[in-house]
Design a protein around this motif. Structure first.
Motif, mmCIF file in Angstrom:
data_model
loop_
_atom_site.group_PDB
_atom_site.id
_atom_site.type_symbol
_atom_site.label_atom_id
_atom_site.label_comp_id
_atom_site.label_asym_id
_atom_site.label_seq_id
_atom_site.Cartn_x
_atom_site.Cartn_y
_atom_site.Cartn_z
ATOM 1 N N GLN A 112 -14.020 36.608 85.342
ATOM 2 C CA GLN A 112 -15.195 37.099 84.631
ATOM 3 C C GLN A 112 -14.847 38.282 83.728
ATOM 4 O O GLN A 112 -15.362 38.401 82.596
ATOM 5 N N LEU A 113 -13.978 39.177 84.221
ATOM 6 C CA LEU A 113 -13.574 40.316 83.406
ATOM 7 C C LEU A 113 -12.813 39.865 82.160
ATOM 8 O O LEU A 113 -13.042 40.374 81.053
ATOM 9 N N ARG A 114 -11.890 38.914 82.359
ATOM 10 C CA ARG A 114 -11.130 38.408 81.208
ATOM 11 C C ARG A 114 -12.053 37.711 80.216
ATOM 12 O O ARG A 114 -11.884 37.839 78.989
ATOM 13 N N ARG A 115 -13.011 36.970 80.739
ATOM 14 C CA ARG A 115 -13.950 36.265 79.869
ATOM 15 C C ARG A 115 -14.796 37.253 79.067
ATOM 16 O O ARG A 115 -15.012 37.076 77.856
ATOM 17 N N THR A 116 -15.255 38.308 79.736
ATOM 18 C CA THR A 116 -16.036 39.331 79.047
ATOM 19 C C THR A 116 -15.199 40.053 77.997
ATOM 20 O O THR A 116 -15.659 40.332 76.881
ATOM 21 N N TYR A 117 -13.939 40.329 78.360
ATOM 22 C CA TYR A 117 -13.031 40.999 77.425
ATOM 23 C C TYR A 117 -12.770 40.123 76.204
ATOM 24 O O TYR A 117 -12.766 40.609 75.062
ATOM 25 N N ILE B 234 -13.674 40.922 72.239
ATOM 26 C CA ILE B 234 -12.690 40.887 71.147
ATOM 27 C C ILE B 234 -13.186 39.995 70.017
ATOM 28 O O ILE B 234 -13.094 40.330 68.829
ATOM 29 N N LYS B 235 -13.719 38.807 70.378
ATOM 30 C CA LYS B 235 -14.243 37.896 69.360
ATOM 31 C C LYS B 235 -15.410 38.520 68.610
ATOM 32 O O LYS B 235 -15.530 38.376 67.383
ATOM 33 N N ASP C 241 -15.930 41.743 68.128
ATOM 34 C CA ASP C 241 -15.406 42.786 67.250
ATOM 35 C C ASP C 241 -14.765 42.177 66.008
ATOM 36 O O ASP C 241 -14.925 42.701 64.887
ATOM 37 N N ALA C 242 -14.016 41.065 66.220
ATOM 38 C CA ALA C 242 -13.373 40.406 65.086
ATOM 39 C C ALA C 242 -14.408 39.860 64.111
ATOM 40 O O ALA C 242 -14.272 39.999 62.883
ATOM 41 N N ALA C 243 -15.457 39.249 64.656
ATOM 42 C CA ALA C 243 -16.518 38.708 63.792
ATOM 43 C C ALA C 243 -17.225 39.831 63.051
ATOM 44 O O ALA C 243 -17.579 39.693 61.851
ATOM 45 N N SER C 244 -17.442 40.965 63.733
ATOM 46 C CA SER C 244 -18.111 42.099 63.089
ATOM 47 C C SER C 244 -17.254 42.664 61.960
ATOM 48 O O SER C 244 -17.754 43.006 60.887
ATOM 49 N N SER C 245 -15.935 42.740 62.208
ATOM 50 C CA SER C 245 -15.021 43.254 61.172
ATOM 51 C C SER C 245 -15.007 42.352 59.966
ATOM 52 O O SER C 245 -15.001 42.821 58.814
ATOM 53 N N GLN C 246 -14.950 41.027 60.195
ATOM 54 C CA GLN C 246 -14.953 40.069 59.090
ATOM 55 C C GLN C 246 -16.252 40.169 58.273
ATOM 56 O O GLN C 246 -16.257 40.101 57.044
ATOM 57 N N ALA C 247 -17.364 40.366 58.982
ATOM 58 C CA ALA C 247 -18.648 40.477 58.301
ATOM 59 C C ALA C 247 -18.699 41.725 57.424
ATOM 60 O O ALA C 247 -19.212 41.714 56.311
#
Length: 317
Positions: free
Chosen positions: A294-299, A303-304, A306-312
């Motif tokens: 669950q922790l890895r999934r949340t992490y 990350i995804k 943050d990446a989508a926000s940066s691209q936007a």
């Protein structure tokens, strides 16, 4: 198959009372009290001897509980007065109880086939089958024990016992004698274990010197299984103390159902100790693995995002 499952449920409920005793030391005091293996057999041996001697079956079960309390008090005395580590104090008491149990019975086992028990009395009164009576009586006693424990650990001294396991130094700084709270918890715990041994003795119609072997393993497995089930239950709160007590009994029933199903599928009865160890290991490992997943999934989701926000943001520029 159905009869085997009913028998497993009744055994699970009776052992569940023992699991409640283990819960007190393992979860509240953070001690794996190995006195359990000896005090469980002590309760069964005392109950068997008294019933065969003509004592009232109900009084015999109460005597079994008192015998368990005495065993727990001995462990508590060794641990609190002489400062022997709790696990070693439990081992010393457990070893001595083997000889004491032999002294109590005078032989390795005592049958109750011709003796009256609380279960045979209820069968005569109601006309119900043995398995049904065992389940009803077991559930009734388990419910009474859970309510009594919930009340006791809500009192001032009960809350002090719970706090001792969480932070002993803080409780001692508040002026509470932690030796007393440990003694109370160990005595109460083994009293429930002895009560369970007496009920099992009258249920199976015999007492055996080795009937408590592996009891601590069963107790730990049931506690972990019960808490896993309680954790995944929708809307459940793990910190709800009453729910945790009930989950210990449910975990015991599930454990014995698993054993019954495996035996019905053809597993050798000699491999039951191995199965018990595997169940405990899985019950301890699965929550840890699931939490890490669950922790890895949340992490990964973070990350995804943050990446989508940066691209936007870059697209907006």
């Amino acid at each position: 198959m159905a009869l085997a499952l009913l028998s497993a449920v009744s055994q699970g409920v009776f052992w569940g009372i023992m699991v409640l005793g283990v819960f007190i030391t393992y979860k509240l005091l953070d001690i794996a009290d190995l006195t359990v293996d000896g005090s469980f057999a002590l309760g069964g041996c005392v109950c068997a001897v008294l019933v065969v001697g003509g004592c009232d079956p109900l009084l015999a079960i109460l005597a079994a509980m008192v015998a368990g309390m005495v065993a727990g008090a001995v462990t508590g005395f060794l641990h609190t007065v002489f400062e022997i580590p709790a696990i070693l104090a439990g081992i010393l008491t457990q070893i001595s109880l083997w000889s004491i149990n032999l002294r109590v019975m005078g032989k390795s086992n005592t049958p109750l086939l011709k003796s009256d028990t609380i279960f045979s009395r209820v069968e005569d009164l109601t006309g119900l089958s043995q398995s049904t009576v065992a389940i009803i009586v077991g559930l009734a006693i388990a419910a009474i024990v859970i309510v009594a424990l919930y009340w006791f650990f809500g009192t001032e001294i009960g809350s002090a016992c719970r706090a001792t396991g969480n932070n002993e130094a803080m409780v001692r700084a508040l002026g509470v004698n932690t030796k007393v709270t440990k003694m109370i918890a160990l005595t109460l715990s083994n009293g429930l274990v002895g009560l369970s041994g007496g009920l099992i003795c009258e249920s199976q119609k015999y007492a055996d010197i080795g009937m408590g072997t592996g009891a601590i393993v069963i107790g730990l497995a049931a506690i972990v299984i019960g808490e896993v089930l309680w954790r995944i239950l929708p809307g459940a709160k793990l910190h709800a103390f009453g729910g945790r007590l009930a989950s210990a009994v449910v975990g015991s029933v599930v454990y014995f159902l698993i054993r019954a199903v495996v035996l019905q599928l053809g597993m050798d009865a000699n491999d039951m100790k191995l199965l018990s160890a595997i169940i405990v290991a899985l019950a301890l490992c699965v929550p840890v693995v699931w939490e890490k997943y669950q922790l890895r999934r949340t992490y990964a989701r973070a990350i995804k995002a943050d990446a989508a926000s940066s691209q936007a943001q870059e697209g907006g520029r």
